[in-house]
Design an enzyme around this catalytic site. Structure first.
Site, PDB file in Angstrom:
ATOM      1  N   GLU A   1       0.844  -1.196   0.000  1.00  0.00           N
ATOM      2  CA  GLU A   1       0.000   0.000   0.000  1.00  0.00           C
ATOM      3  C   GLU A   1       0.878   1.243   0.000  1.00  0.00           C
ATOM      4  O   GLU A   1       1.939   1.268   0.632  1.00  0.00           O
ATOM      5  CB  GLU A   1      -0.882   0.022   1.247  1.00  0.00           C
ATOM      6  CG  GLU A   1      -2.190  -0.721   1.087  1.00  0.00           C
ATOM      7  CD  GLU A   1      -3.025  -0.208  -0.064  1.00  0.00           C
ATOM      8  OE1 GLU A   1      -3.331   0.999  -0.092  1.00  0.00           O
ATOM      9  OE2 GLU A   1      -3.366  -1.011  -0.948  1.00  0.00           O
TER      10      GLU A   1
ATOM     11  N   GLY B   1       2.877 -12.264   1.789  1.00  0.00           N
ATOM     12  CA  GLY B   1       2.199 -13.234   0.934  1.00  0.00           C
ATOM     13  C   GLY B   1       1.478 -12.555  -0.198  1.00  0.00           C
ATOM     14  O   GLY B   1       2.038 -11.676  -0.845  1.00  0.00           O
ATOM     15  N   GLY B   2       0.234 -12.926  -0.389  1.00  0.00           N
ATOM     16  CA  GLY B   2      -0.545 -12.351  -1.474  1.00  0.00           C
ATOM     17  C   GLY B   2      -0.203 -12.992  -2.810  1.00  0.00           C
ATOM     18  O   GLY B   2       0.516 -13.996  -2.870  1.00  0.00           O
TER      19      GLY B   2
ATOM     20  N   GLU C   1      -0.277 -19.636   0.268  1.00  0.00           N
ATOM     21  CA  GLU C   1      -1.429 -20.542   0.173  1.00  0.00           C
ATOM     22  C   GLU C   1      -1.476 -21.177  -1.211  1.00  0.00           C
ATOM     23  O   GLU C   1      -2.014 -20.596  -2.131  1.00  0.00           O
ATOM     24  CB  GLU C   1      -2.705 -19.767   0.477  1.00  0.00           C
ATOM     25  CG  GLU C   1      -2.658 -19.190   1.912  1.00  0.00           C
ATOM     26  CD  GLU C   1      -3.799 -18.220   2.220  1.00  0.00           C
ATOM     27  OE1 GLU C   1      -4.821 -18.258   1.537  1.00  0.00           O
ATOM     28  OE2 GLU C   1      -3.642 -17.408   3.138  1.00  0.00           O
ATOM     29  N   TYR C   2      -0.855 -22.387  -1.430  1.00  0.00           N
ATOM     30  CA  TYR C   2      -0.085 -23.163  -0.462  1.00  0.00           C
ATOM     31  C   TYR C   2       1.094 -23.794  -1.204  1.00  0.00           C
ATOM     32  O   TYR C   2       0.986 -23.983  -2.421  1.00  0.00           O
ATOM     33  CB  TYR C   2      -0.930 -24.300   0.145  1.00  0.00           C
ATOM     34  CG  TYR C   2      -2.193 -23.803   0.823  1.00  0.00           C
ATOM     35  CD1 TYR C   2      -2.155 -23.340   2.144  1.00  0.00           C
ATOM     36  CD2 TYR C   2      -3.410 -23.786   0.144  1.00  0.00           C
ATOM     37  CE1 TYR C   2      -3.326 -22.894   2.763  1.00  0.00           C
ATOM     38  CE2 TYR C   2      -4.563 -23.328   0.772  1.00  0.00           C
ATOM     39  CZ  TYR C   2      -4.508 -22.884   2.073  1.00  0.00           C
ATOM     40  OH  TYR C   2      -5.640 -22.422   2.681  1.00  0.00           O
TER      41      TYR C   2
ATOM     42  N   TYR D   1     -10.825 -21.868   8.766  1.00  0.00           N
ATOM     43  CA  TYR D   1     -12.094 -21.264   8.337  1.00  0.00           C
ATOM     44  C   TYR D   1     -12.271 -21.543   6.840  1.00  0.00           C
ATOM     45  O   TYR D   1     -11.440 -22.239   6.244  1.00  0.00           O
ATOM     46  CB  TYR D   1     -12.119 -19.761   8.640  1.00  0.00           C
ATOM     47  CG  TYR D   1     -10.978 -18.968   8.048  1.00  0.00           C
ATOM     48  CD1 TYR D   1      -9.881 -18.626   8.835  1.00  0.00           C
ATOM     49  CD2 TYR D   1     -10.976 -18.569   6.713  1.00  0.00           C
ATOM     50  CE1 TYR D   1      -8.822 -17.896   8.307  1.00  0.00           C
ATOM     51  CE2 TYR D   1      -9.927 -17.843   6.180  1.00  0.00           C
ATOM     52  CZ  TYR D   1      -8.857 -17.506   6.970  1.00  0.00           C
ATOM     53  OH  TYR D   1      -7.818 -16.793   6.443  1.00  0.00           O
TER      54      TYR D   1
HETATM   55  C1  LIG Z   1      -3.322  -4.984   0.547  1.00  0.00           C
HETATM   56  O1  LIG Z   1      -2.413  -6.071   0.397  1.00  0.00           O
HETATM   57  C2  LIG Z   1      -2.729  -6.955  -0.657  1.00  0.00           C
HETATM   58  C3  LIG Z   1      -1.807  -8.146  -0.592  1.00  0.00           C
HETATM   59  O2  LIG Z   1      -0.492  -7.851  -0.861  1.00  0.00           O
HETATM   60  C4  LIG Z   1      -2.654  -6.224  -1.968  1.00  0.00           C
HETATM   61  O3  LIG Z   1      -2.956  -7.098  -3.044  1.00  0.00           O
HETATM   62  C5  LIG Z   1      -3.649  -5.073  -1.945  1.00  0.00           C
HETATM   63  O4  LIG Z   1      -3.530  -4.314  -3.122  1.00  0.00           O
HETATM   64  C6  LIG Z   1      -3.399  -4.183  -0.733  1.00  0.00           C
HETATM   65  N1  LIG Z   1      -4.385  -3.110  -0.664  1.00  0.00           N
HETATM   66  C7  LIG Z   1      -5.702  -3.230  -0.746  1.00  0.00           C
HETATM   67  C8  LIG Z   1      -6.497  -1.964  -0.666  1.00  0.00           C
HETATM   68  O5  LIG Z   1      -6.278  -4.279  -0.849  1.00  0.00           O
END
Ligand SMILES: *[C@@H]1O[C@H](CO)[C@@H](O)[C@H](O)[C@H]1NC(C)=O
Ligand SMILES: *[C@@H]1O[C@H](CO)[C@@H](O)[C@H](O)[C@H]1NC(C)=O
Length: 455
Positions: free
Chosen positions: A71, A98-99, A141-142, A213
């Site tokens: 962000e 992650g992500g 994941e994962y 979950y």
């Molecule tokens: C928050 O983090 C995720 C994972 O890295 C990212 O994809 C996303 O753009 C970020 N901000 C928002 C508003 O979701």
């Protein structure tokens, strides 16, 4: 800090450990800052005494395999989160990484060669310390799934070995306490078996959080609960695996160390639209209910969006699974309340698990504006269930009385300041509130080290 304050701190920790050794890790999310009105949540909304750990979601991994923010204002968020430790010095903060990058986990490229892992590990140590975090959470994941090749099971272990080694070296070099290392891990048997060398990684991690979950949701043709503790009498075949107890059993049978295993307690429910006159568990459904006004994402509602409906809907209790649901019109919501949290805590205590992770505290009624149960009703209930003592009584907030010490911090940056009127005390400024702190008997406050020492 001097050895005197350190000793006092140690005494405090020992007392805590006797009373309660369970950990309470709380997630906050980078996207909750964009919720409208009273749903907006930033680290300034975190009660510094609520949880033992606060985990910030989410950082990611860039194309050269280094940890990086996601962000535009993460730096500010990190600062205000880590400033909470000036109020509660025993609080630990962690950064979750992650992500997805172009729909795929950046871990896959990063673990693929020893050089890539080295770049990540090196960057993580520097990044965490630079921003004042106490630890790192891996959120992949994962391994072995979703585009990750089968060998990633072993490569994940290699990554953890590299991290553990670097953490020990860094702590030795800097004399800082070692960084904390944890991971979010799968809950379903087949994914667990594909992804993890359980005994190896369990030894090297401070804790492991089972993502307990999403067992059921609007993708299913019938209603089912997001996070049931046990199987229901309707379950058969693979569905017998879709509960918290079954997930944790797989981890324990596989060789996980109970005291290092955490489960997730959700602060939200999963919704369905009923498609017949049936309203119970296993009733036909046709997708999610409408999105909540604050979370604005069809399929789930926050606790604070649910609680206001509870007052004019029947709360049903699924006794086999120890979880509640409500039906309102055509909407069916399986969620968590005080009773389901208590049941989960009693069960995890019986297994000697290490703690719980609340995902996420921005979905509890953090402000107390929605549910008339005070602020953070779910997490505060959880603290009681876990046997945590009362939170430290809040130091007096500034009042309108003429006492000059209550206005000392107005206009001053957060930090510690000497009290000109009494050297055995000092002022702790936090968001311009003034907290008067006392040194241990016999000690005085020294501004140079911002600590208490012998006169
Ligand atoms: C928050 O983090 C995720 C994972 O890295 C990212 O994809 C996303 O753009 C970020 N901000 C928002 C508003 O979701
Ligand atoms: C929880 O899991 C254990 C181990 O599989 C099993 O023996 C037990 O019956 C389960 N408890 C319930 C209430 O389903």
């Amino acid at each position: 800090m001097t050895k005197f304050t350190l000793l006092a701190g140690l005494g405090f920790l020992l007392t805590l450990q006797i009373v309660n050794s369970a950990k309470l890790a709380c997630y906050i999310t980078n996207w909750s800052q964009y919720r409208p009105g009273n749903g907006k949540f930033t680290p300034d909304n975190v009660d510094p005494f609520l949880c033992t750990h606060v985990i910030y979601s989410l950082a990611t991994i860039n194309s050269v395999n280094e940890i990086t923010n996601t962000e535009w204002n993460d730096d500010i968020m990190f600062k205000s989160l880590n400033a909470l430790k000036t109020i509660n010095p025993t609080l630990k903060t962690m950064l979750s990484v992650g992500g997805l990058t172009n729909g795929i986990s950046p871990f896959i490229q990063m673990v693929s060669t020893p050089e890539n892992r080295k770049a990540f590990v090196r960057s993580a140590m520097l990044y965490l310390r630079a921003h004042g975090f106490d630890g790192l959470e891996l959120d992949w994941e994962y391994p072995g799934q979703n585009g990750s090749p089968p060998d990633d099971k072993q490569r994940f272990t290699e990554l953890i070995k590299d991290l553990r080694k670097a953490i020990e070296q860094e702590a030795y070099d800097t004399k800082n306490p070692p960084l904390i290392l944890s991971a979010k891990v799968a809950s379903v048997k087949s994914t667990i078996e594909r992804g993890y060398e359980i005994p190896e990684i369990s030894k090297l991690m401070d804790f492991i959080t089972v993502l307990s979950y999403d067992y059921h949701g609007h993708w299913d043709p019938v209603t089912g609960h997001n996070s049931p503790l046990f199987k229901s009498n309707l379950d058969s075949g693979n569905a017998l695996e879709l509960n918290v107890n079954a997930s944790v059993t797989h981890w324990l049978k596989g060789g996980a160390i109970p005291a290092r295993l955490f489960i997730v307690l959700p602060t939200w429910g999963r919704t369905f639209t009923l498609s017949s006159s049936e309203t119970g568990l296993g009733a036909p459904a046709s997708g999610p209910a409408d999105a909540g006004p604050y979370t604005r994402d069809a399929g789930y509602w926050s606790y604070y969006e649910i609680c206001s409906m509870v007052s004019n809907a029947n709360v049903e209790w699924i006794d086999d699974q120890k979880v509640p649901y409500i039906v309102k019109g055509k909407a069916w919501v399986g969620y968590e309340n005080f009773e389901s949290y208590t049941a989960k805590v009693e069960w995890l205590n019986s297994l000697g698990l290490g703690g719980v992770s609340v995902y996420s505290i921005d979905l509890d009624d953090f402000s107390g504006r929605f549910c008339s149960q005070g602020s953070y009703p779910l997490v505060n209930h959880l603290r009681n269930s876990l046997g945590f003592g009362p939170k430290p009584t809040s130091p007096p907030r500034p009042t309108t009385t003429a006492n000059p010490s209550t206005s000392f911090c107005v206009g001053k940056p957060d930090g510690l300041y000497p009290n000109p009127a009494d050297e055995t005390t000092y002022f702790h400024c936090f968001r311009e509130n003034t907290y008067l702190q006392h040194c241990q008997p016999g000690l005085v406050f020294v501004d140079d080290c911002k600590c208490c020492d012998w006169p």
